[in-house]
Each structure stands twice: as structure tokens, then as C-alpha cells.
Scaffold this motif. Structure first.
Motif, mmCIF file in Angstrom:
data_model
loop_
_atom_site.group_PDB
_atom_site.id
_atom_site.type_symbol
_atom_site.label_atom_id
_atom_site.label_comp_id
_atom_site.label_asym_id
_atom_site.label_seq_id
_atom_site.Cartn_x
_atom_site.Cartn_y
_atom_site.Cartn_z
ATOM 1 N N VAL A 7 -0.296 -62.191 -32.247
ATOM 2 C CA VAL A 7 -0.709 -62.818 -33.501
ATOM 3 C C VAL A 7 0.544 -63.475 -34.063
ATOM 4 O O VAL A 7 1.528 -62.792 -34.347
ATOM 5 N N GLN A 8 0.501 -64.797 -34.193
ATOM 6 C CA GLN A 8 1.673 -65.522 -34.675
ATOM 7 C C GLN A 8 1.338 -66.267 -35.950
ATOM 8 O O GLN A 8 0.319 -66.945 -36.040
ATOM 9 N N THR A 9 2.230 -66.136 -36.916
ATOM 10 C CA THR A 9 2.154 -66.890 -38.161
ATOM 11 C C THR A 9 3.515 -67.523 -38.361
ATOM 12 O O THR A 9 4.482 -66.826 -38.660
ATOM 13 N N GLY A 10 3.600 -68.812 -38.151
ATOM 14 C CA GLY A 10 4.871 -69.509 -38.300
ATOM 15 C C GLY A 10 5.899 -68.969 -37.333
ATOM 16 O O GLY A 10 5.683 -68.953 -36.128
ATOM 17 N N ALA A 11 7.028 -68.515 -37.854
ATOM 18 C CA ALA A 11 8.119 -68.036 -37.021
ATOM 19 C C ALA A 11 8.082 -66.523 -36.827
ATOM 20 O O ALA A 11 9.081 -65.918 -36.466
ATOM 21 N N THR A 12 6.933 -65.907 -37.063
ATOM 22 C CA THR A 12 6.779 -64.465 -36.877
ATOM 23 C C THR A 12 5.651 -64.207 -35.892
ATOM 24 O O THR A 12 4.574 -64.775 -36.020
ATOM 25 N N ALA A 13 5.923 -63.359 -34.918
ATOM 26 C CA ALA A 13 4.893 -63.005 -33.948
ATOM 27 C C ALA A 13 4.825 -61.485 -33.831
ATOM 28 O O ALA A 13 5.846 -60.803 -33.828
ATOM 29 N N ILE A 14 3.602 -60.984 -33.751
ATOM 30 C CA ILE A 14 3.362 -59.555 -33.562
ATOM 31 C C ILE A 14 2.625 -59.401 -32.244
ATOM 32 O O ILE A 14 1.606 -60.050 -32.012
ATOM 33 N N VAL A 15 3.155 -58.541 -31.381
ATOM 34 C CA VAL A 15 2.549 -58.280 -30.084
ATOM 35 C C VAL A 15 2.125 -56.826 -30.065
ATOM 36 O O VAL A 15 2.926 -55.944 -30.368
ATOM 37 N N GLY A 16 0.880 -56.575 -29.718
ATOM 38 C CA GLY A 16 0.447 -55.193 -29.644
ATOM 39 C C GLY A 16 -1.024 -55.064 -29.355
ATOM 40 O O GLY A 16 -1.765 -56.045 -29.336
ATOM 41 N N PRO A 17 -1.448 -53.830 -29.139
ATOM 42 C CA PRO A 17 -2.854 -53.559 -28.867
ATOM 43 C C PRO A 17 -3.641 -53.362 -30.152
ATOM 44 O O PRO A 17 -3.065 -53.184 -31.221
ATOM 45 N N ASN A 18 -4.955 -53.391 -30.029
ATOM 46 C CA ASN A 18 -5.789 -53.143 -31.205
ATOM 47 C C ASN A 18 -6.801 -52.025 -30.940
ATOM 48 O O ASN A 18 -7.886 -52.038 -31.476
ATOM 49 N N VAL A 19 -6.391 -51.068 -30.117
ATOM 50 C CA VAL A 19 -7.229 -49.891 -29.890
ATOM 51 C C VAL A 19 -6.534 -48.677 -30.501
ATOM 52 O O VAL A 19 -5.308 -48.589 -30.498
ATOM 53 N N SER A 20 -7.316 -47.757 -31.025
ATOM 54 C CA SER A 20 -6.759 -46.626 -31.770
ATOM 55 C C SER A 20 -5.944 -45.664 -30.908
ATOM 56 O O SER A 20 -5.051 -44.995 -31.407
ATOM 57 N N TYR A 21 -6.208 -45.612 -29.622
ATOM 58 C CA TYR A 21 -5.527 -44.644 -28.763
ATOM 59 C C TYR A 21 -4.245 -45.198 -28.130
ATOM 60 O O TYR A 21 -3.617 -44.545 -27.306
ATOM 61 N N ALA A 22 -3.815 -46.389 -28.521
ATOM 62 C CA ALA A 22 -2.642 -47.004 -27.902
ATOM 63 C C ALA A 22 -1.359 -46.200 -28.142
ATOM 64 O O ALA A 22 -0.559 -46.024 -27.228
ATOM 65 N N ALA A 23 -1.132 -45.738 -29.367
ATOM 66 C CA ALA A 23 0.097 -45.001 -29.664
ATOM 67 C C ALA A 23 0.194 -43.702 -28.855
ATOM 68 O O ALA A 23 1.244 -43.438 -28.260
ATOM 69 N N PRO A 24 -0.864 -42.887 -28.782
ATOM 70 C CA PRO A 24 -0.746 -41.691 -27.944
ATOM 71 C C PRO A 24 -0.488 -42.019 -26.473
ATOM 72 O O PRO A 24 0.247 -41.299 -25.803
ATOM 73 N N VAL A 25 -1.041 -43.108 -26.000
ATOM 74 C CA VAL A 25 -0.802 -43.488 -24.607
ATOM 75 C C VAL A 25 0.662 -43.879 -24.420
ATOM 76 O O VAL A 25 1.293 -43.498 -23.444
ATOM 77 N N GLU A 26 1.208 -44.596 -25.379
ATOM 78 C CA GLU A 26 2.597 -45.037 -25.245
ATOM 79 C C GLU A 26 3.579 -43.888 -25.386
ATOM 80 O O GLU A 26 4.564 -43.820 -24.662
ATOM 81 N N PHE A 27 3.322 -42.971 -26.304
ATOM 82 C CA PHE A 27 4.317 -41.955 -26.616
ATOM 83 C C PHE A 27 4.067 -40.606 -25.946
ATOM 84 O O PHE A 27 4.834 -39.681 -26.131
ATOM 85 N N VAL A 28 3.027 -40.485 -25.177
ATOM 86 C CA VAL A 28 2.742 -39.270 -24.400
ATOM 87 C C VAL A 28 2.703 -39.674 -22.943
ATOM 88 O O VAL A 28 2.517 -40.841 -22.609
ATOM 89 N N THR A 29 2.822 -38.713 -22.049
ATOM 90 C CA THR A 29 2.866 -39.060 -20.631
ATOM 91 C C THR A 29 1.627 -39.815 -20.203
ATOM 92 O O THR A 29 0.517 -39.576 -20.671
ATOM 93 N N GLN A 30 1.804 -40.744 -19.278
ATOM 94 C CA GLN A 30 0.703 -41.568 -18.804
ATOM 95 C C GLN A 30 -0.377 -40.752 -18.117
ATOM 96 O O GLN A 30 -1.534 -41.113 -18.152
#
Length: 90
Positions: A62-85
């Protein structure tokens, strides 16, 4: 005998052109940020664990001007990233 030359230019035209530079720089900056953000998104997709592929499909830019945000939009993304795969294969 010296040669004389007279050069004239439209001062207003030069001033107008110089005023365009910041806009051109901003446009170039935004394109560069878009390129980098897409590279980050592609790498995140490659590194995301996959079971059904929903996590990978949810990663976006999602980009607005000179700012871009990259990421998922599912609720379980953080546990997947910060806990073992192995615990959270999505």
C-alpha cells in the motif's frame, strides 16, 4: 576584430522549468519506493510458509506518495512470523 553575440532567453520559461524539478524529483522518488516495496513484497512471499497459500496471497503493498507499507492482511500472520514455521504452516 572581436565578435559580439547576444543571447536572450525567456526568464519566465526558465523559472517555470526550475519550479518543475521538485515535482519531477518527487515522482522519481515515488517510483523508486514502489520498486523497493515490490522487491520486499516478492521476498516476503518467497519466505512465507505455505499450506493453502492464503498468507502468501495476502502480502501486498500500500503506497501513499513517498510512503509504502508492505505486509499481510490476515490475522494469523504475526504468530506465523514470530513462532516456528512448523507450528503454523498456513
Amino acid at each position: 576584430m572581436p565578435i559580439a553575440m547576444k543571447i536572450t532567453f525567456d526568464d519566465q520559461g526558465l523559472i517555470n522549468r526550475l519550479r518543475q524539478f521538485p515535482a519531477e524529483q518527487n515522482a522519481a522518488l515515488e517510483l523508486g519506493i514502489a520498486d523497493v516495496a515490490e522487491t520486499v513484497r516478492a521476498r516476503a512471499v518467497e519466505n512465507a510458509p505455505v499450506s493453502e497459500g492464503q498468507l502468501r496471497k495476502s502480502i501486498s503493498v500500500v503506497q501513499t506518495g513517498a510512503t509504502a507499507i508492505v505486509g499481510p492482511n490476515v490475522s494469523y500472520a504475526a504468530p506465523v512470523e514470530f513462532v516456528t514455521q512448523s507450528r503454523y504452516a498456513c
